[in-house]
Design a protein around this motif. Structure first.
Motif, PDB file in Angstrom:
ATOM      1  N   ILE A 104       0.825  -1.208   0.000  1.00 33.96           N
ATOM      2  CA  ILE A 104       0.000   0.000   0.000  1.00 33.96           C
ATOM      3  C   ILE A 104       0.854   1.250   0.000  1.00 33.96           C
ATOM      4  O   ILE A 104       0.589   2.212  -0.736  1.00 33.96           O
ATOM      5  CB  ILE A 104      -0.972  -0.018   1.195  1.00 33.96           C
ATOM      6  N   PHE A 105       1.908   1.261   0.823  1.00 34.71           N
ATOM      7  CA  PHE A 105       2.770   2.442   0.839  1.00 34.71           C
ATOM      8  C   PHE A 105       3.517   2.583  -0.484  1.00 34.71           C
ATOM      9  O   PHE A 105       3.575   3.660  -1.067  1.00 34.71           O
ATOM     10  CB  PHE A 105       3.770   2.369   1.994  1.00 34.71           C
ATOM     11  N   GLY A 106       4.081   1.474  -0.960  1.00 37.36           N
ATOM     12  CA  GLY A 106       4.882   1.542  -2.173  1.00 37.36           C
ATOM     13  C   GLY A 106       4.085   1.890  -3.412  1.00 37.36           C
ATOM     14  O   GLY A 106       4.551   2.655  -4.266  1.00 37.36           O
ATOM     15  N   LYS A 107       2.868   1.365  -3.518  1.00 36.37           N
ATOM     16  CA  LYS A 107       2.086   1.562  -4.742  1.00 36.37           C
ATOM     17  C   LYS A 107       1.111   2.734  -4.678  1.00 36.37           C
ATOM     18  O   LYS A 107       0.672   3.231  -5.720  1.00 36.37           O
ATOM     19  CB  LYS A 107       1.325   0.283  -5.078  1.00 36.37           C
ATOM     20  N   LEU A 108       0.754   3.165  -3.460  1.00 35.03           N
ATOM     21  CA  LEU A 108      -0.266   4.213  -3.345  1.00 35.03           C
ATOM     22  C   LEU A 108       0.208   5.427  -2.544  1.00 35.03           C
ATOM     23  O   LEU A 108       0.251   6.534  -3.063  1.00 35.03           O
ATOM     24  CB  LEU A 108      -1.531   3.628  -2.694  1.00 35.03           C
ATOM     25  N   VAL A 109       0.576   5.211  -1.288  1.00 35.32           N
ATOM     26  CA  VAL A 109       0.880   6.335  -0.394  1.00 35.32           C
ATOM     27  C   VAL A 109       2.162   7.053  -0.796  1.00 35.32           C
ATOM     28  O   VAL A 109       2.255   8.283  -0.693  1.00 35.32           O
ATOM     29  CB  VAL A 109       0.967   5.843   1.069  1.00 35.32           C
ATOM     30  N   GLN A 110       3.143   6.302  -1.269  1.00 35.02           N
ATOM     31  CA  GLN A 110       4.423   6.907  -1.617  1.00 35.02           C
ATOM     32  C   GLN A 110       4.268   7.965  -2.702  1.00 35.02           C
ATOM     33  O   GLN A 110       4.929   9.000  -2.677  1.00 35.02           O
ATOM     34  CB  GLN A 110       5.389   5.819  -2.090  1.00 35.02           C
ATOM     35  N   ASN A 111       3.382   7.739  -3.648  1.00 31.55           N
ATOM     36  CA  ASN A 111       3.148   8.705  -4.719  1.00 31.55           C
ATOM     37  C   ASN A 111       2.594  10.012  -4.162  1.00 31.55           C
ATOM     38  O   ASN A 111       2.988  11.107  -4.583  1.00 31.55           O
ATOM     39  CB  ASN A 111       2.171   8.117  -5.747  1.00 31.55           C
ATOM     40  N   PHE A 112       1.686   9.899  -3.189  1.00 29.79           N
ATOM     41  CA  PHE A 112       1.140  11.097  -2.543  1.00 29.79           C
ATOM     42  C   PHE A 112       2.237  11.841  -1.797  1.00 29.79           C
ATOM     43  O   PHE A 112       2.309  13.068  -1.826  1.00 29.79           O
ATOM     44  CB  PHE A 112       0.014  10.707  -1.585  1.00 29.79           C
ATOM     45  N   ALA A 113       3.114  11.098  -1.119  1.00 32.92           N
ATOM     46  CA  ALA A 113       4.215  11.714  -0.378  1.00 32.92           C
ATOM     47  C   ALA A 113       5.149  12.476  -1.314  1.00 32.92           C
ATOM     48  O   ALA A 113       5.631  13.570  -0.977  1.00 32.92           O
ATOM     49  CB  ALA A 113       4.989  10.648   0.386  1.00 32.92           C
ATOM     50  N   TYR A 114       5.413  11.935  -2.485  1.00 37.72           N
ATOM     51  CA  TYR A 114       6.254  12.625  -3.455  1.00 37.72           C
ATOM     52  C   TYR A 114       5.608  13.943  -3.907  1.00 37.72           C
ATOM     53  O   TYR A 114       6.277  14.968  -4.060  1.00 37.72           O
ATOM     54  CB  TYR A 114       6.476  11.746  -4.688  1.00 37.72           C
ATOM     55  N   ASN A 115       4.297  13.902  -4.122  1.00 38.79           N
ATOM     56  CA  ASN A 115       3.584  15.081  -4.623  1.00 38.79           C
ATOM     57  C   ASN A 115       3.359  16.145  -3.562  1.00 38.79           C
ATOM     58  O   ASN A 115       3.092  17.305  -3.891  1.00 38.79           O
ATOM     59  CB  ASN A 115       2.230  14.663  -5.209  1.00 38.79           C
ATOM     60  N   HIS A 116       3.449  15.761  -2.273  1.00 35.23           N
ATOM     61  CA  HIS A 116       3.192  16.695  -1.175  1.00 35.23           C
ATOM     62  C   HIS A 116       4.315  16.571  -0.144  1.00 35.23           C
ATOM     63  O   HIS A 116       4.108  16.059   0.963  1.00 35.23           O
ATOM     64  CB  HIS A 116       1.838  16.392  -0.528  1.00 35.23           C
ATOM     65  N   PRO A 117       5.496  17.051  -0.475  1.00 39.53           N
ATOM     66  CA  PRO A 117       6.663  16.864   0.404  1.00 39.53           C
ATOM     67  C   PRO A 117       6.548  17.548   1.757  1.00 39.53           C
ATOM     68  O   PRO A 117       7.260  17.182   2.696  1.00 39.53           O
ATOM     69  CB  PRO A 117       7.818  17.450  -0.420  1.00 39.53           C
ATOM     70  N   ASP A 118       5.658  18.544   1.882  1.00 36.51           N
ATOM     71  CA  ASP A 118       5.544  19.268   3.147  1.00 36.51           C
ATOM     72  C   ASP A 118       4.500  18.654   4.095  1.00 36.51           C
ATOM     73  O   ASP A 118       4.355  19.112   5.226  1.00 36.51           O
ATOM     74  CB  ASP A 118       5.178  20.736   2.894  1.00 36.51           C
ATOM     75  N   VAL A 119       3.785  17.647   3.624  1.00 38.91           N
ATOM     76  CA  VAL A 119       2.773  17.004   4.462  1.00 38.91           C
ATOM     77  C   VAL A 119       3.427  15.905   5.302  1.00 38.91           C
ATOM     78  O   VAL A 119       4.133  15.051   4.783  1.00 38.91           O
ATOM     79  CB  VAL A 119       1.646  16.398   3.604  1.00 38.91           C
ATOM     80  N   LYS A 120       3.188  15.951   6.594  1.00 40.70           N
ATOM     81  CA  LYS A 120       3.710  14.918   7.488  1.00 40.70           C
ATOM     82  C   LYS A 120       2.741  13.742   7.502  1.00 40.70           C
ATOM     83  O   LYS A 120       1.599  13.876   7.928  1.00 40.70           O
ATOM     84  CB  LYS A 120       3.890  15.471   8.902  1.00 40.70           C
ATOM     85  N   ILE A 121       3.200  12.593   7.047  1.00 43.30           N
ATOM     86  CA  ILE A 121       2.367  11.399   7.001  1.00 43.30           C
ATOM     87  C   ILE A 121       2.819  10.441   8.099  1.00 43.30           C
ATOM     88  O   ILE A 121       3.989  10.071   8.161  1.00 43.30           O
ATOM     89  CB  ILE A 121       2.455  10.711   5.626  1.00 43.30           C
ATOM     90  N   ILE A 122       1.899  10.062   8.963  1.00 39.28           N
ATOM     91  CA  ILE A 122       2.199   9.149  10.060  1.00 39.28           C
ATOM     92  C   ILE A 122       1.521   7.816   9.772  1.00 39.28           C
ATOM     93  O   ILE A 122       0.291   7.744   9.680  1.00 39.28           O
ATOM     94  CB  ILE A 122       1.695   9.709  11.399  1.00 39.28           C
ATOM     95  N   ILE A 123       2.319   6.752   9.608  1.00 41.77           N
ATOM     96  CA  ILE A 123       1.779   5.428   9.349  1.00 41.77           C
ATOM     97  C   ILE A 123       1.681   4.662  10.666  1.00 41.77           C
ATOM     98  O   ILE A 123       2.664   4.528  11.399  1.00 41.77           O
ATOM     99  CB  ILE A 123       2.671   4.641   8.374  1.00 41.77           C
ATOM    100  N   LYS A 124       0.483   4.166  10.961  1.00 39.72           N
ATOM    101  CA  LYS A 124       0.278   3.330  12.150  1.00 39.72           C
ATOM    102  C   LYS A 124      -0.112   1.935  11.675  1.00 39.72           C
ATOM    103  O   LYS A 124      -1.049   1.778  10.896  1.00 39.72           O
ATOM    104  CB  LYS A 124      -0.795   3.918  13.061  1.00 39.72           C
ATOM    105  N   GLU A 125       0.628   0.932  12.179  1.00 37.55           N
ATOM    106  CA  GLU A 125       0.436  -0.435  11.698  1.00 37.55           C
ATOM    107  C   GLU A 125      -0.309  -1.295  12.718  1.00 37.55           C
ATOM    108  O   GLU A 125      -0.441  -0.942  13.882  1.00 37.55           O
ATOM    109  CB  GLU A 125       1.791  -1.065  11.385  1.00 37.55           C
TER     110      GLU A 125
END
Length: 311
Positions: A104-125
């Motif tokens: 999920i991170f590699g195929k979906l979330v990572q793309n969002f992180a690249y497009n929004h470098p100033d957004v802090k993303i916290i992953i809880k597993e």
């Protein structure tokens, strides 16, 4: 208000330099010098000081209109900039089952992180069950997890993928007898095969995993009562056991458990009387808690990205 434009506005409103100086907490001489510098700069008189209260000249009225508009523009700019900075610095918490994080991170979330470098993303597993609970308790904004339900009144749900589940065993086991069945085209077991299944060793994840309950419900629904059960909190260990030569194990496997498997042809997949359960990989947020602007943007971009990738 920006720089010293407030000085001129206050003088124009009070029509008295001394009163304006008191309100602005500056000395009267320094305020008079400020007006002198402005008039020298523009080459025109801005104030008629021989009147009490003083008057604005025509040039003074033009300048007053300008500074008011200028201050208003600057205030709106600063407000929008602060709003933008707040949005950009806002943290977004996302719940993802541990075994699905690489996908999920590699195929979906990572793309969002690249497009929004100033957004802090916290992953809880966690597991699908614990991640769902994190969402329900408000500890994450958005959660990904597997579920058998297409809809849940608590959540706004987007289905990323539907997956049919099958039981699996070693191809050389006494149940498969060398027969081949794939996850896409599983064998259908009936009659005497069902008696053999109950003699096998059932491997399952612990009760903390949603797949445990899916498998238990499936077996119960088909009248299967396993005599030998091993709970293993690691999907890799389950697959390893099934792949061991002439293994007596049987388990229900999901795609994430086999996607990196090089010996997949050594397993035989099957279902009972053609009954194949299906579950959904979903993205969820609470129905009664509006997402932030960043959250809405994340939701929209993940939806669009999911249409172009194979999960």
């Amino acid at each position: 208000m920006a720089d010293r434009k407030a000085y001129f506005i206050t003088i124009a409103e009070t029509r008295n330099i001394t009163v304006a100086a008191q309100l602005l907490r500056v000395s009267q001489p320094s305020l008079s010098q400020y007006i002198n510098r402005l008039e020298k700069k523009f080459g025109v008189k801005l104030l008629e000081r021989n009147y009490t209260p003083l008057r604005l000249t025509k040039a003074g009225e033009i300048y007053l209109e300008y500074v008011k508009e200028s201050v208003d523009v600057e205030n709106r700019f600063e407000a929008r900039l602060e709003e933008y900075k707040l949005q950009q610095n806002q943290a977004l918490s996302v719940g993802i089952p541990t075994q699905l994080t690489p996908m999920i991170f590699g195929k979906l979330v990572q793309n969002f992180a690249y497009n929004h470098p100033d957004v802090k993303i916290i992953i809880k597993e966690g597991t699908s069950l614990s991640v769902l609970e994190l969402l329900a308790m408000g500890e994450v904004d958005i959660a990904f997890f597997h579920t058998m339900d297409r809809h849940d009144p608590r959540f706004n749900r987007y289905i990323l993928q539907k997956e049919t589940l099958s039981l699996a065993c070693n191809r050389d086991s006494v149940l498969a007898h060398g027969r081949t069945g794939t996850a896409e085209f599983p064998l259908v077991l009936r009659g005497t095969d069902l008696l053999q299944i109950e003699k096998m060793r059932f491997l399952t994840l612990s009760k903390n995993y949603y797949l445990y309950h899916v498998m238990a419900d499936y077996l119960q629904g088909n009248g299967i009562s396993p005599k030998k059960i091993i709970e293993i909190p690691n999907s890799n260990a389950i697959v390893s056991y099934l792949l061991s030569p002439k293994s007596d194990g049987v388990s229900m496997l999901a795609q994430f458990m086999t996607e990196d498997l090089t010996k997949l042809d050594e397993l035989t997949f099957f279902n009972i009387d053609g009954d194949s359960p299906a579950w959904y990989l979903t993205m969820n947020c609470m129905n009664d808690t509006p997402l932030t602007k960043i959250g809405r943007q994340f939701w929209t971009e993940i939806q669009e990205k999911a249409k172009t990738v194979v999960l």
